[in-house]
Each structure stands twice: as C-alpha cells, then as structure tokens.
Design a protein around this motif. Structure first.
Motif, mmCIF file in Angstrom:
data_model
loop_
_atom_site.group_PDB
_atom_site.id
_atom_site.type_symbol
_atom_site.label_atom_id
_atom_site.label_comp_id
_atom_site.label_asym_id
_atom_site.label_seq_id
_atom_site.Cartn_x
_atom_site.Cartn_y
_atom_site.Cartn_z
ATOM 1 N N ALA A 202 10.715 -3.577 11.779
ATOM 2 C CA ALA A 202 9.358 -3.157 12.150
ATOM 3 C C ALA A 202 8.922 -1.937 11.341
ATOM 4 C CB ALA A 202 9.304 -2.848 13.647
ATOM 5 N N GLY A 203 9.832 -0.978 11.150
ATOM 6 C CA GLY A 203 9.526 0.208 10.362
ATOM 7 C C GLY A 203 9.207 -0.129 8.920
ATOM 8 N N SER A 204 9.975 -1.060 8.340
ATOM 9 C CA SER A 204 9.730 -1.464 6.945
ATOM 10 C C SER A 204 8.371 -2.143 6.800
ATOM 11 C CB SER A 204 10.844 -2.410 6.478
ATOM 12 O OG SER A 204 12.094 -1.761 6.455
ATOM 13 N N ILE A 205 8.037 -3.006 7.759
ATOM 14 C CA ILE A 205 6.739 -3.692 7.711
ATOM 15 C C ILE A 205 5.600 -2.671 7.840
ATOM 16 C CG2 ILE A 205 5.238 -5.321 8.926
ATOM 17 C CD1 ILE A 205 7.815 -6.878 9.673
ATOM 18 N N TYR A 206 5.794 -1.718 8.745
ATOM 19 C CA TYR A 206 4.772 -0.682 8.948
ATOM 20 C C TYR A 206 4.570 0.147 7.677
ATOM 21 C CZ TYR A 206 2.668 3.671 10.609
ATOM 22 O OH TYR A 206 1.857 4.771 10.757
ATOM 23 N N VAL A 207 5.674 0.612 7.092
ATOM 24 C CA VAL A 207 5.583 1.436 5.879
ATOM 25 C C VAL A 207 4.981 0.633 4.733
ATOM 26 C CG1 VAL A 207 6.932 2.624 4.108
ATOM 27 C CG2 VAL A 207 7.466 2.982 6.522
ATOM 28 N N GLY A 208 5.410 -0.625 4.609
ATOM 29 C CA GLY A 208 4.921 -1.455 3.504
ATOM 30 C C GLY A 208 3.435 -1.718 3.547
#
Length: 455
Positions: free
Chosen positions: A202-208
C-alpha cells in the motif's frame, strides 16, 4: 523421597518420536517434539521462509529488470516448492521403514554416509542457522532504530545500542523449551508477515502515485561488469529469500503418522509466499525503479523527509520488528537442539535442574554471542549473502535432488531424474557465481568498515 528417572522408551512415547531407544538424545526429545499438526507445520514453514528479507526484493528487481525479476521470482518459488516436497517424500519413505529422520544431518548420514552428516551438512546447517540469528539481531536493531528516528529525528543513539536491546528481549524468548512450543508465536508471525507486506504494498502504491513520486527508471544501469555481478547477486538474494535450511527439523515437529502432512503445510506456506513476495517485489520496484535500496523501508524514509505518514512507517516497523523476533527464534532451534544433545540428559525430566541449567547457559550464550557479532559487524547482510551461496543453495536446491535420486533411484531415462540433475547442476553454478559476487561486495564494503558502525 528420591526421584526415579523416566525410562527412555517412555520419554520417547511421551514425545511421539519413533526412534529406537539406543538412538534417543536430549536434542530430539526436548527440542524436536513430534506433537504438531500439519497446520502447525505450515506456521513453522511460513516463519522460516517469509521473513523481512523479502523487503529486499525490489532491490533485486532493480538489478534484473521487470522480466528478469518476475521470471527469477517465479522460478525460485516453483523450484523450492518442488525441492521441499522431494525432501518430505524422502523423510516419509524412511519413516515408513521405521527409521524416522529428525534432522538434516540424519538424512545426510543415512543416505550419503556418516561423513556427509558430520563434516558437511551438520556444520553447514549450524553456520546458516546461527548466521540467521546474527542477521535477525541486526535486522531487529535496525527496525528499533527506524522507530527511534521516526519518533526522535534528532536522537543520537547508535545502532549497536538498539541491537543490544533486541538481544535482551531475545534472552528471555530463547528459553522457550521446544520447537513445538513456538506454534502460536509462529501463527502470529504468519499474520504479521501478511500485515507488513500489505502495508509495504500500500505504501509503494501511494508513493508511486503521489505528487512527490520519485523519478522512475526501470533500466538496469551500470557497466557491463557491474550488471553481470548484479544479476548473480540478485539471483542469490531471491534464492536466499526462499531458503529454509531446516525442512527436516520442521517435519520432525509433526506427530506421526507424517504421511501427506508436510504437503499441506507447504501449501499453507506457499500461499502466503505467493501473496507477499509478488506484491512486495512488484509494487516496490514499480514505485522506485532501479533506485530501490537494499530494503524498501529505506526508500520510504526519503532523502529530506519521509515519503509516508510517520504513524504508517511506525506501524510497518513494529510489524517487522515483531516478525523478526519469531524468525530468529525459529532459526535458534537447530542450534538449541545441538547444544541440548551435547549437554542435557535424556533420562532426566526436561524441566529438572540437571537439564534447565545447561539449557539456560547455552541458549543465553548463543544469544549474547550473536548479538555481539551483529553489533560489531553491521554489514553482516553481505556475509549472509555469502553464507546463502555456500549454505542455503546446497541445502535447499542441491541436496534434496541428490537425496531423492539416491533414495528412490529413478530411471536415468525418466524426466524426474533429469529435472533433479539439471536443478542440482544449475544450482552448483549459482553457488560459485553467487559466492564470487558476495565476496566482491564484502571487499567493497570493507573499504568503509569499522567496528560498531552506526549504519
């Protein structure tokens, strides 16, 4: 009134170990208690394989690119699932013959000869497991430091202090009496690895997709030489993330009859692996491309400020920290078993003073030594990559193929024989190339090395 020592065969029945009395030892009786179900086996397997080391998968993707990363991840999962099932079939075969093998070195001794168990597999497994304890202490200390820096950005505490804190907690948990006694801890560990993987994804998707998203480049960069070494380094990382090295010891925790139970446990484990490995590897690489660092959490910390809310990063690190505790406990079990075989008395009760004192001393010393090494050598991850090449790959990719071919003697014209032989030969090449890449990385890091570095 004098206490009457229990009969060895009675102790054997109590622990459900189908081993002749003349072969009974305290390590098998007290640490490898055969009382678990296939579901407990699934918990142990998941904790032994799905560890925070999967947070390095985006970095491995960065060295391989999209196609190479997905192919290697798929192959790693498929080959190890196949390999671990082969080991299980060999163990079940010997159990049917009335000689249940409880340890990796037992398999090597009975199948390849006494020297293989005593001088090769036994020492190799010991160094892998104790190395995992050291690496666990280092990872635990790093997680604590991340938590500290998030809550106190200007703090001046050093990494080695957090490693010592982690070691103090491990001193207490290390006294859990047997592998079987970890079953509920490992159930929590299974939940935690799903939790931190979901958070990282979820964090990676948010940052991306955020306005502060880093520039993405999915090309494999560097000179030709660096790309070649990087490829083998990435393959070693992926192979190590799937490695266990303690499959026989985990199967030893299953109550007899063992037929088919390990397969069910592996299905539980590889369901979790499929969900976590691909989600973390793909989402992390998608967000950061070839700028993915050794652990994706380092990317989340950003250059000037964290890329995710502080509370979210704290949650990821707490989940990771707690799961590292469980992983470290699991890899302590083979070393505990070895020490108890040497120092405990199988004819006395497990909780008698005669057995409690040496257990307390040996396990405490094991934790203290591991914690000290982790604090002194904070780039121990590079050394573990070398151990992985020399240890994990032989134990998990090569020996299962050899054990199966020697035990069942499949026809040399059969597909099984050639699949096993091909995997073993390809893995031998990987051992050599992975070892060279790991040594090269150690030499590069040694240029900036100092004891108790604050990394």
């Amino acid at each position: 009134m004098a206490t009457v020592a229990p009969n060895p065969m009675e102790v054997s029945k109590e622990n459900s170990v189908t081993t002749p009395s003349k072969e009974l030892d305290a390590g098998a009786l007290f640490v490898l208690k055969s009382r678990g179900s296939w579901l407990h086996c699934g918990y142990h397997l998941t904790t032994s394989i799905v560890a925070p080391v999967i947070l390095s998968l985006p970095f491995a993707f960065g060295l391989l690119g999209w196609a190479g990363g997905i192919i290697c991840l798929t192959l790693g999962g498929s080959i190890t699932f196949y390999s671990y099932n082969l080991l299980s079939l060999v163990l079940e075969h010997h159990a049917k013959l009335g000689q249940r093998q409880l340890r990796f070195r037992d398999m090597a001794r009975d199948i390849l000869g006494p020297g293989w168990g005593k001088y090769f597999v036994g020492p190799l497994q010991f160094f892998i497991c104790f190395g995992a304890v050291i690496a666990g202490s280092l990872l635990g200390g790093q997680s604590l430091k991340f938590i500290y820096m998030l809550s106190n950005p200007n703090g001046n505490m050093k990494l080695y202090q957090f490693i010592i804190m982690f070691g103090v907690v491990m001193l207490g948990l290390a006294q859990m009496p047997s592998f079987h006694s970890l079953r509920y801890i490992n159930l929590v560990s299974l939940i935690l690895c799903l939790a931190f993987s979901a958070c990282v994804t979820a964090g990676s998707i948010y940052v991306g997709h955020s306005k502060n998203a880093p520039t993405k480049d999915y090309n494999v960069i560097g000179s030709k030489e660096n790309r070649i070494f990087g490829t083998f380094n990435a393959i070693s990382i992926i192979a190590t993330t799937f490695a266990s090295g303690i499959i026989p010891e985990i199967q030893a925790t299953i109550a007899p009859p063992v037929q088919g139970k390990m397969f069910k446990g592996l299905c539980v484990c590889y369901t979790v692996i499929t969900v976590t490995y691909f989600s973390v590897g793909i989402s992390g690489y998608c967000a950061f491309g070839n700028q993915a660092l050794g652990t994706i959490i380092s990317n989340f910390m950003g250059v000037d400020k964290p890329l995710l809310p502080t509370w979210f990063l704290l949650m990821i690190n707490v989940f990771t920290l707690l799961q590292v505790l469980a992983v470290t406990l699991v890899y302590m079990q083979p070393t505990n078993e070895l020490f108890e075989k040497k120092f405990a008395d199988p004819k006395m009760n497990q909780f008698s003073m005669r057995n409690v004192v040496p257990r307390l001393i040996s396990r405490s010393l094991s934790v203290i030594v591991g914690t000290t090494i982790a604090a002194m050598i904070p780039f121990f991850g590079d050394i573990m990559a070398l151990f992985g090449a020399f240890g994990c790959i032989p134990l998990d990719f090569i020996l299962p193929m050899v054990f199966y071919n020697v035990t069942f003697k499949p026809s040399k014209s059969s597909i099984v024989f050639w699949v096993n032989t091909s995997i073993a030969l390809a893995s031998m090449v990987l051992v050599g190339m992975g070892a060279i890449s790991s040594v090269r990385q150690i030499v590069l890091d040694a240029q900036t090395y100092r004891l108790f570095a604050n990394m």
